[in-house]
Design a protein around this motif. Structure first.
Motif, PDB file in Angstrom:
ATOM      1  N   ARG A   1       9.105   3.324 -16.877  1.00 13.95           N
ATOM      2  CA  ARG A   1       7.792   3.893 -17.235  1.00 13.95           C
ATOM      3  C   ARG A   1       7.202   3.196 -18.428  1.00 13.95           C
ATOM      4  O   ARG A   1       7.717   2.880 -19.361  1.00 13.95           O
TER       5      ARG A   1
ATOM      6  N   ARG B   1       9.809   5.707 -11.359  1.00 11.73           N
ATOM      7  CA  ARG B   1       8.924   4.541 -11.281  1.00 11.73           C
ATOM      8  C   ARG B   1       9.509   3.663 -10.195  1.00 11.73           C
ATOM      9  O   ARG B   1      10.608   3.137 -10.355  1.00 11.73           O
TER      10      ARG B   1
ATOM     11  N   THR C   1       2.307   1.727  -3.551  1.00 14.18           N
ATOM     12  CA  THR C   1       1.247   2.128  -4.483  1.00 14.18           C
ATOM     13  C   THR C   1       0.806   3.565  -4.240  1.00 14.18           C
ATOM     14  O   THR C   1       0.675   4.365  -5.180  1.00 14.18           O
ATOM     15  N   GLU C   2       0.574   3.925  -2.987  1.00 16.13           N
ATOM     16  CA  GLU C   2       0.125   5.289  -2.672  1.00 16.13           C
ATOM     17  C   GLU C   2       1.224   6.310  -2.987  1.00 16.13           C
ATOM     18  O   GLU C   2       0.950   7.362  -3.565  1.00 16.13           O
TER      19      GLU C   2
ATOM     20  N   GLN D   1       3.610   6.030  -5.191  1.00 17.26           N
ATOM     21  CA  GLN D   1       3.747   6.156  -6.639  1.00 17.26           C
ATOM     22  C   GLN D   1       2.662   7.060  -7.216  1.00 17.26           C
ATOM     23  O   GLN D   1       2.937   7.903  -8.077  1.00 17.26           O
ATOM     24  N   ALA D   2       1.437   6.912  -6.750  1.00 21.13           N
ATOM     25  CA  ALA D   2       0.351   7.760  -7.239  1.00 21.13           C
ATOM     26  C   ALA D   2       0.630   9.229  -6.935  1.00 21.13           C
ATOM     27  O   ALA D   2       0.389  10.104  -7.774  1.00 21.13           O
ATOM     28  N   LEU D   3       1.158   9.505  -5.759  1.00 18.12           N
ATOM     29  CA  LEU D   3       1.481  10.888  -5.388  1.00 18.12           C
ATOM     30  C   LEU D   3       2.651  11.417  -6.215  1.00 18.12           C
ATOM     31  O   LEU D   3       2.630  12.567  -6.658  1.00 18.12           O
TER      32      LEU D   3
ATOM     33  N   ASP E   1       3.481  10.435  -9.238  1.00 21.83           N
ATOM     34  CA  ASP E   1       2.960  10.631 -10.593  1.00 21.83           C
ATOM     35  C   ASP E   1       2.120  11.905 -10.698  1.00 21.83           C
ATOM     36  O   ASP E   1       2.075  12.537 -11.751  1.00 21.83           O
ATOM     37  N   ALA E   2       1.462  12.277  -9.605  1.00 16.55           N
ATOM     38  CA  ALA E   2       0.622  13.476  -9.579  1.00 16.55           C
ATOM     39  C   ALA E   2       1.441  14.748  -9.324  1.00 16.55           C
ATOM     40  O   ALA E   2       0.861  15.821  -9.194  1.00 16.55           O
TER      41      ALA E   2
ATOM     42  N   GLU F   1       0.834  -1.207   0.000  1.00 17.30           N
ATOM     43  CA  GLU F   1       0.000   0.000   0.000  1.00 17.30           C
ATOM     44  C   GLU F   1       0.869   1.258   0.000  1.00 17.30           C
ATOM     45  O   GLU F   1       0.554   2.234  -0.684  1.00 17.30           O
TER      46      GLU F   1
END
Length: 169
Positions: A169, A164, A53-54, A56-58, A60-61, A50
C-alpha cells in the motif's frame, strides 16, 4: 419463494435461477425494495489488466464480494492455463467477505484455500508476478489475516484489510 410478492422466481434470460434481491456491500441479501449496492454484471469479459484494476477498486471500496464476481468472470472466460490463478483470487476475495461478515471458520478456510491456489498456479507456471500482481505477498496477506481472524481479531473491516494486488500500500 417469490420475488417482490409476485410468486415468480428470479431467472436470467437463459432460465437459470438468479436472486434479484438487492445486496449490501458485502453481498448479503437485503429485503426486496431496499436500497442496495449495485451488483457486478455477470459474464463480463475483461482483459487481465482490466480485471485486476476493477477488482482492486472494489476491494479498496470495501466490496470484496463484488471483487470476487470480477475474478469469477476471469476464471470462467480466461484461458484454461490461468483458471487456477483467477479461482484462487476469487477465493481470497470471498475469504475476506466471510471474514468481514464475522464468519471466522469460513473466512479463514477460504483465505488459506485461495493462498494455496495462487501459489500452486505460480509454481506450475513459473510466473511470480502475473499482470503485475504480487502472488507471494497475496498468499502471505491471506494466511496472516486468516490467523488473526481465527485468533479472535473479531469482524474485520473489508476496505481496511483489503490486499494490494500489485504490491504494498
Amino acid at each position: 419463494m417469490g420475488n417482490a410478492g409476485t410468486g415468480a422466481r428470479d431467472r436470467d434470460t437463459e432460465g437459470r435461477a438468479r436472486n434479484a434481491r438487492p445486496r449490501d456491500g458485502l453481498g448479503r441479501p437485503l429485503p426486496y425494495g431496499a436500497s442496495g449496492v449495485e451488483r457486478q454484471p455477470e459474464g463480463v469479459v475483461r482483459t487481465p489488466e482490466e480485471t485486476v484494476t476493477e477488482a482492486q477498486a472494489l476491494l479498496d471500496a470495501g466490496k470484496p464480494f463484488h471483487a470476487h464476481e470480477v475474478f469469477e468472470d476471469a476464471w470462467k472466460s480466461g484461458p484454461e492455463a490461468e483458471r487456477t490463478l483467477w479461482r484462487g483470487l476469487a477465493q481470497l476475495a470471498v475469504g475476506l467477505t466471510h471474514s468481514a461478515r464475522g464468519n471466522v471458520t469460513g473466512g479463514a478456510r477460504l483465505l488459506r484455500r485461495g493462498a494455496g491456489a495462487v501459489e500452486e498456479w505460480a509454481a506450475g507456471s513459473g510466473e511470480r508476478s502475473p499482470y503485475g500482481m504480487d502472488v507471494e505477498g497475496l498468499a502471505r496477506w491471506a494466511r496472516e489475516l486468516a490467523g488473526r481472524v481465527e485468533g479472535g481479531a473479531g469482524t474485520v473491516t473489508a476496505g481496511t484489510e483489503a490486499p494490494r494486488l500489485r504490491g504494498a500500500r
